[in-house]
Scaffold this motif. Sequence first.
Motif, PDB file in Angstrom:
ATOM      1  N   UNK A 142       0.806  -1.221   0.000  1.00 37.84           N
ATOM      2  CA  UNK A 142       0.000   0.000   0.000  1.00 37.84           C
ATOM      3  C   UNK A 142       0.840   1.272   0.000  1.00 37.84           C
ATOM      4  N   UNK A 143       2.134   1.160   0.207  1.00 39.30           N
ATOM      5  CA  UNK A 143       3.002   2.337   0.146  1.00 39.30           C
ATOM      6  C   UNK A 143       3.855   2.357  -1.124  1.00 39.30           C
ATOM      7  N   UNK A 144       3.529   1.515  -2.084  1.00 44.70           N
ATOM      8  CA  UNK A 144       4.262   1.470  -3.358  1.00 44.70           C
ATOM      9  C   UNK A 144       3.684   2.553  -4.278  1.00 44.70           C
ATOM     10  N   UNK A 145       4.302   3.716  -4.281  1.00 41.98           N
ATOM     11  CA  UNK A 145       3.730   4.855  -4.999  1.00 41.98           C
ATOM     12  C   UNK A 145       3.710   4.653  -6.503  1.00 41.98           C
ATOM     13  N   UNK A 146       4.674   3.977  -7.054  1.00 43.47           N
ATOM     14  CA  UNK A 146       4.675   3.721  -8.500  1.00 43.47           C
ATOM     15  C   UNK A 146       3.486   2.840  -8.876  1.00 43.47           C
ATOM     16  N   UNK A 147       3.255   1.800  -8.080  1.00 40.95           N
ATOM     17  CA  UNK A 147       2.114   0.917  -8.345  1.00 40.95           C
ATOM     18  C   UNK A 147       0.796   1.654  -8.127  1.00 40.95           C
ATOM     19  N   UNK A 148       0.737   2.499  -7.104  1.00 39.98           N
ATOM     20  CA  UNK A 148      -0.487   3.260  -6.832  1.00 39.98           C
ATOM     21  C   UNK A 148      -0.784   4.247  -7.954  1.00 39.98           C
ATOM     22  N   UNK A 149       0.231   4.898  -8.475  1.00 41.71           N
ATOM     23  CA  UNK A 149       0.027   5.857  -9.561  1.00 41.71           C
ATOM     24  C   UNK A 149      -0.496   5.146 -10.810  1.00 41.71           C
ATOM     25  N   UNK A 150       0.048   3.980 -11.112  1.00 47.51           N
ATOM     26  CA  UNK A 150      -0.429   3.214 -12.259  1.00 47.51           C
ATOM     27  C   UNK A 150      -1.863   2.745 -12.038  1.00 47.51           C
ATOM     28  N   UNK A 151      -2.162   2.354 -10.830  1.00 47.11           N
ATOM     29  CA  UNK A 151      -3.517   1.932 -10.461  1.00 47.11           C
ATOM     30  C   UNK A 151      -4.500   3.082 -10.646  1.00 47.11           C
ATOM     31  N   UNK A 152      -4.151   4.261 -10.156  1.00 48.18           N
ATOM     32  CA  UNK A 152      -5.026   5.430 -10.288  1.00 48.18           C
ATOM     33  C   UNK A 152      -5.300   5.755 -11.749  1.00 48.18           C
ATOM     34  N   UNK A 153      -4.293   5.623 -12.588  1.00 51.88           N
ATOM     35  CA  UNK A 153      -4.452   5.937 -14.007  1.00 51.88           C
ATOM     36  C   UNK A 153      -5.331   4.918 -14.727  1.00 51.88           C
ATOM     37  N   UNK A 154      -5.493   3.735 -14.140  1.00 54.43           N
ATOM     38  CA  UNK A 154      -6.222   2.652 -14.807  1.00 54.43           C
ATOM     39  C   UNK A 154      -7.678   2.544 -14.382  1.00 54.43           C
ATOM     40  N   UNK A 155      -8.109   3.347 -13.398  1.00 50.28           N
ATOM     41  CA  UNK A 155      -9.470   3.227 -12.873  1.00 50.28           C
ATOM     42  C   UNK A 155     -10.196   4.568 -12.963  1.00 50.28           C
ATOM     43  N   UNK A 156     -11.519   4.507 -12.800  1.00 52.03           N
ATOM     44  CA  UNK A 156     -12.336   5.719 -12.860  1.00 52.03           C
ATOM     45  C   UNK A 156     -12.781   6.196 -11.485  1.00 52.03           C
ATOM     46  N   UNK A 157     -12.799   5.318 -10.515  1.00 53.52           N
ATOM     47  CA  UNK A 157     -13.139   5.655  -9.135  1.00 53.52           C
ATOM     48  C   UNK A 157     -12.566   4.562  -8.258  1.00 53.52           C
ATOM     49  N   UNK A 158     -12.208   4.935  -7.017  1.00 47.35           N
ATOM     50  CA  UNK A 158     -11.617   3.989  -6.075  1.00 47.35           C
ATOM     51  C   UNK A 158     -12.496   3.914  -4.831  1.00 47.35           C
ATOM     52  N   UNK A 159     -12.662   2.699  -4.300  1.00 46.15           N
ATOM     53  CA  UNK A 159     -13.342   2.515  -3.026  1.00 46.15           C
ATOM     54  C   UNK A 159     -12.555   1.531  -2.184  1.00 46.15           C
TER      55      UNK A 159
END
Length: 368
Positions: free
Chosen positions: A61-78
């Motif tokens: 959960x602290x992997x910022x590179x993975x989180x940034x890629x995740x954010x770019x791939x989705x339309x909303x997060x829950x």
Amino acid sequence: MARARKATIAPGATIGILGSGQLGRMIALEAARLGYRSHVFGPGADDPAMQVSNRATVAAYDDEAALAAFAAAVDVVTYEFENVPYATAAFLADRTKVRPSPAVLQICQNRLREKDFCASIGAPTTRYVEVAGPEAVARELRDLGPPAILKCAELGYDGKGQVLVKADSDPKAAWEEMAGHAPEAVGILEAVVDFRMEISVIAARGLDGQITTYVPVENRHRNHILDETLVPARLKPALADKAEGLARLIAEKLELVGLVAVEMFVTTDERLLVNEMAPRPHNSGHWTLDACVTSQFEQLVRAICGLPLGSPERHADAVMKNLIGEEVERWAEAVGDPNSKLHLYGKAEARPGRKMGHVTKLLPKREG
């Protein structure tokens, strides 16, 4: 109208789910039924949600590179659980929509902030005080009066991080048991509640401020883990209405977009005390999959995507039974009962205390 359409996240979009357990699995399944794709983010491979999602990211959960890629791939997060680090939710919120907001997560993942929030909006709770070490436990116990419950402010669940403190208890031993010897732990000492049952109410709030609530349900625990949920709770109508009103108040004051489950004690003198809140679908709401027009999981998808909320009306009463550990071997019994619905979570190993699935037995709906 144009603004409402613009705010809507239409079917075909991708919902990001932080957490990969059984709640995420059920969110993904209901999202798929409405035509949405799911992308699950979590640290474990082949977790329950990952087995049914379109895409999965296995990362810390602290992997910022993975989180940034995740954010770019989705339309909303829950979220599917509230112990996602606040920093993770805040990082994602700078890059995509996160619902419920990180501010809601921050309140609900800390027992002190929960209680303080309830106090600020007039929602009743048991008496409580912050404690920061054994000396504070001994001092505050004298004011609250023994016995009391010492809880860790964060990360405790299913009875973990909770210790009953009596008049003759050793405060240092109680603190070490609660904190796991963590030198900088923060605790909360709560007065013991004389209650006749624990109930929960799940409230949903949409982007437009619409709020719906599910009927209060009665929760029975075994070894501090939810064992059965009875639907509806055995409450007088006026008290049931009051419980739903408290959940609606909390959802409104949180400015929630999504779901919140509110656990409450019903005292022996018929008062309601808020115990804990969870900004996500809840174990005590699993029965809604089989007994309601709109399940809690579909309601979450509707809320975070800006769709109108569905009806929470139940078409049956129910008893939801968790299958914990080796109880999962009773699956054949469940599928042989025409009035029961079996839900297995796809977990490979049945360990003591591990939730492997649940069974909802449908009953004729009582009138009145």
